[in-house]
Scaffold this motif. Structure first.
Motif, PDB file in Angstrom:
ATOM      1  N   THR A 141      39.029  39.344  42.425  1.00  0.00           N
ATOM      2  CA  THR A 141      39.436  39.249  41.024  1.00  0.00           C
ATOM      3  C   THR A 141      38.275  39.556  40.087  1.00  0.00           C
ATOM      4  O   THR A 141      38.413  40.332  39.145  1.00  0.00           O
ATOM      5  CB  THR A 141      40.007  37.845  40.728  1.00  0.00           C
ATOM      6  N   CYS A 144      36.835  43.264  39.129  1.00  0.00           N
ATOM      7  CA  CYS A 144      37.393  44.103  38.063  1.00  0.00           C
ATOM      8  C   CYS A 144      36.483  44.146  36.837  1.00  0.00           C
ATOM      9  O   CYS A 144      36.627  45.031  36.004  1.00  0.00           O
ATOM     10  CB  CYS A 144      38.792  43.623  37.680  1.00  0.00           C
ATOM     11  N   ILE A 150      39.626  48.573  42.172  1.00  0.00           N
ATOM     12  CA  ILE A 150      39.558  47.616  43.271  1.00  0.00           C
ATOM     13  C   ILE A 150      40.895  47.725  43.992  1.00  0.00           C
ATOM     14  O   ILE A 150      41.948  47.499  43.398  1.00  0.00           O
ATOM     15  CB  ILE A 150      39.401  46.154  42.774  1.00  0.00           C
ATOM     16  N   ARG A 177      41.486  50.825  34.176  1.00  0.00           N
ATOM     17  CA  ARG A 177      41.067  50.151  35.413  1.00  0.00           C
ATOM     18  C   ARG A 177      42.254  49.946  36.339  1.00  0.00           C
ATOM     19  O   ARG A 177      43.358  49.692  35.887  1.00  0.00           O
ATOM     20  CB  ARG A 177      40.435  48.790  35.090  1.00  0.00           C
ATOM     21  N   CYS A 179      43.156  47.492  39.301  1.00  0.00           N
ATOM     22  CA  CYS A 179      42.760  46.260  40.009  1.00  0.00           C
ATOM     23  C   CYS A 179      43.957  45.746  40.777  1.00  0.00           C
ATOM     24  O   CYS A 179      44.814  45.060  40.221  1.00  0.00           O
ATOM     25  CB  CYS A 179      42.252  45.214  39.025  1.00  0.00           C
TER      26      CYS A 179
END
Length: 180
Positions: A141, A144, A150, A177, A179
């Motif tokens: 977590t 990120c 990720i 992003r 994630c």
């Protein structure tokens, strides 16, 4: 490379491999060996080939998140991480017809396990207890904040056994992003 040295990172400058596919390039390649965290070195077992900028980002993550979170959650010091090779001239998900992977630029690293001073080895795809599960969830977590992508178990069939970290830019303005 001066920033890596100043950060207590052990690495070896490396030669850029010959590209098997068009577009595979790695800027200022280095082999990441270990990161100093406090008085201890955390080994990067595969000595992956990475772009220097990614090596600096990943070593910062190791020093400021992986190791302290491990000490707090696991009650032992992180001593090593098991990784893939880093740079690989290939398309995404090992499909050479696909868009180039961040690995093809040395901007990605896959991590499969974490090794602690008490002998425990925690795999990304199988944690034996609540502590280990909390550690892997927490580091995933928080990643990120360090990386643009990720991926890991549950995100897709290509990442069931490891965590993929990269800093490749996504989206029209480069700030998107992923994630998962």
């Amino acid at each position: 490379m001066a920033n890596l040295r100043a950060a207590g990172v052990a690495f070896e400058p490396a030669e850029a491999p010959a590209a098997a596919l068009e577009g595979c390039t790695i800027e200022t390649p280095v082999r990441l060996a270990s990161v100093t965290v406090g008085i201890r070195r955390v080994a990067v077992n595969a000595k992956p080939l990475l772009a220097c900028a990614f090596a600096l980002q990943f070593s910062d993550y190791m020093k400021n998140l992986l190791a302290p979170l491990g000490a707090g959650t696991m009650g032992a010091s992180l001593v090593a991480i098991d990784t893939g090779p880093g740079y690989e001239c290939r398309g995404r998900n090992h499909d050479n017809g696909a868009k180039l992977s961040a690995h093809a630029k040395g901007l990605a690293l896959d991590v499969g396990a974490f090794v602690f001073s008490d002998g425990r080895k925690i795999a990304v795809d199988a944690q034996p207890d609540v502590q280990s599960t909390a550690y892997v969830r927490g580091l995933r977590t928080a990643a990120c904040g360090w990386f643009t992508t990720i991926l890991g178990p549950g995100s897709d069939p290509y990442h069931v056994s490891h965590l993929h970290f990269d800093i490749e830019r996504h989206g029209s303005n480069g700030s998107y992003r992923i994630c998962q």
